[in-house]
Design a protein around this motif. Structure first.
Motif, PDB file in Angstrom:
ATOM      1  N   GLU A  89       0.793  -1.130   0.079  1.00 24.47           N
ATOM      2  CA  GLU A  89       0.069   0.055   0.084  1.00 24.47           C
ATOM      3  C   GLU A  89       0.773   1.181  -0.014  1.00 24.47           C
ATOM      4  OE1 GLU A  89      -2.549  -0.424   3.293  1.00 24.47           O
ATOM      5  OE2 GLU A  89      -3.994  -1.798   2.077  1.00 24.47           O
ATOM      6  N   VAL A  90       1.758   1.228   0.838  1.00 19.98           N
ATOM      7  CA  VAL A  90       2.634   2.515   0.831  1.00 19.98           C
ATOM      8  C   VAL A  90       3.684   2.822  -0.251  1.00 19.98           C
ATOM      9  CG1 VAL A  90       3.830   4.048   2.462  1.00 19.98           C
ATOM     10  CG2 VAL A  90       2.010   2.643   3.357  1.00 19.98           C
ATOM     11  N   ALA A 114      13.150  -9.207  -0.368  1.00 18.60           N
ATOM     12  CA  ALA A 114      13.650  -8.893  -1.612  1.00 18.60           C
ATOM     13  C   ALA A 114      12.194  -8.838  -2.247  1.00 18.60           C
ATOM     14  CB  ALA A 114      14.069  -9.941  -2.225  1.00 18.60           C
ATOM     15  N   VAL A 115      12.238  -7.292  -2.723  1.00 17.14           N
ATOM     16  CA  VAL A 115      10.926  -6.458  -3.275  1.00 17.14           C
ATOM     17  C   VAL A 115      10.876  -6.192  -4.584  1.00 17.14           C
ATOM     18  CG1 VAL A 115       9.895  -5.946  -1.164  1.00 17.14           C
ATOM     19  CG2 VAL A 115      11.291  -4.512  -2.406  1.00 17.14           C
ATOM     20  N   ALA A 116      10.086  -6.157  -5.317  1.00 23.41           N
ATOM     21  CA  ALA A 116       9.915  -5.179  -6.598  1.00 23.41           C
ATOM     22  C   ALA A 116       8.668  -4.533  -6.823  1.00 23.41           C
ATOM     23  CB  ALA A 116       9.668  -6.396  -7.846  1.00 23.41           C
ATOM     24  N   ASP A 117       8.929  -3.269  -7.690  1.00 17.69           N
ATOM     25  CA  ASP A 117       7.864  -2.508  -7.846  1.00 17.69           C
ATOM     26  C   ASP A 117       6.482  -3.119  -8.196  1.00 17.69           C
ATOM     27  OD1 ASP A 117       9.298  -0.362  -7.177  1.00 17.69           O
ATOM     28  OD2 ASP A 117       9.840   0.141  -9.218  1.00 17.69           O
ATOM     29  N   LEU A 118       5.481  -2.782  -7.471  1.00 19.22           N
ATOM     30  CA  LEU A 118       4.101  -3.565  -7.878  1.00 19.22           C
ATOM     31  C   LEU A 118       3.642  -3.215  -9.324  1.00 19.22           C
ATOM     32  CD1 LEU A 118       1.718  -5.006  -6.650  1.00 19.22           C
ATOM     33  CD2 LEU A 118       0.676  -2.916  -5.970  1.00 19.22           C
ATOM     34  N   VAL A 127      -5.650  -7.593  -4.678  1.00 20.06           N
ATOM     35  CA  VAL A 127      -4.479  -7.195  -3.892  1.00 20.06           C
ATOM     36  C   VAL A 127      -4.978  -7.363  -2.355  1.00 20.06           C
ATOM     37  CG1 VAL A 127      -2.782  -5.583  -3.276  1.00 20.06           C
ATOM     38  CG2 VAL A 127      -3.393  -5.758  -5.581  1.00 20.06           C
ATOM     39  N   PRO A 128      -4.311  -7.877  -1.522  1.00 17.31           N
ATOM     40  CA  PRO A 128      -4.657  -7.854  -0.120  1.00 17.31           C
ATOM     41  C   PRO A 128      -4.903  -6.678   0.423  1.00 17.31           C
ATOM     42  CG  PRO A 128      -2.841  -9.459  -0.587  1.00 17.31           C
ATOM     43  CD  PRO A 128      -2.947  -8.621  -1.942  1.00 17.31           C
ATOM     44  N   LYS A 129      -5.776  -6.250   1.374  1.00 18.53           N
ATOM     45  CA  LYS A 129      -5.951  -5.133   2.098  1.00 18.53           C
ATOM     46  C   LYS A 129      -5.850  -5.137   3.646  1.00 18.53           C
ATOM     47  CE  LYS A 129      -7.411  -2.943  -1.472  1.00 18.53           C
ATOM     48  NZ  LYS A 129      -6.134  -2.120  -2.144  1.00 18.53           N
TER      49      LYS A 129
END
Length: 153
Positions: A89-90, A114-118, A127-129
């Motif tokens: 979300e952020v 380890a992240v990637a841009d959505l 998408v989970p809330k």
């Protein structure tokens, strides 16, 4: 776990980690398992990501770190999945991989996502809330650890 298949029991008995998505009215139910608490938590994150995205062809662009703790293992499961929701979300990041470490059993967990841009990820579902506390649990069993959680989408 209730409703598990013979294959699920066999996999757990052989020391394999995994997860599955279970049909749930208007939400997503994730069941995960692993030989350790940390493996089970990692599988819960993978299950959460699998419910809405295909990250198989995506490379991470950053590593985000967090230290999570709770009064019990259920609190830790909720905190970890809340961290994933926050990242979605952020800053708009989706975990491609996750690693967890603890110094001693029952202590705080060091998390590396380890992240990637959505925007770089193929979205395949809602998408989970939020993470629901209803019937959330993580516990040791005869073949390692299991957990279950409902994700609000």
């Amino acid at each position: 776990m209730v409703g598990e298949t013979y294959d699920d029991r066999q996999a757990r008995a052989q020391g394999e980690s995994g997860h599955r998505l279970v049909p749930h009215t208007a939400d997503v139910r994730i069941e995960a398992w692993g030989t350790t608490r940390e493996n089970c938590l990692v599988e819960a994150v993978h299950g959460m990501v699998d419910c809405f995205a295909d990250v198989s062809a995506v490379r991470p662009t950053a590593v985000q770190r967090a230290q999570l703790s709770g009064n019990c293992d259920d609190d830790l499961l909720a905190a970890l999945l809340d961290e994933v929701v926050y990242r979605l979300e952020v800053p708009g990041q989706v975990p491609v991989d996750v690693e967890l470490e603890t110094e001693t059993p029952g202590s705080a967990v060091d998390v590396r996502l380890a992240v990637a841009d959505l925007s770089a990820v193929e979205i395949t579902g809602a998408v989970p809330k939020a993470v629901s506390w209803h019937e959330l649990h993580i516990e040791p069993g005869p073949y390692g650890w299991t957990c279950a959680v409902t994700i609000d989408v």
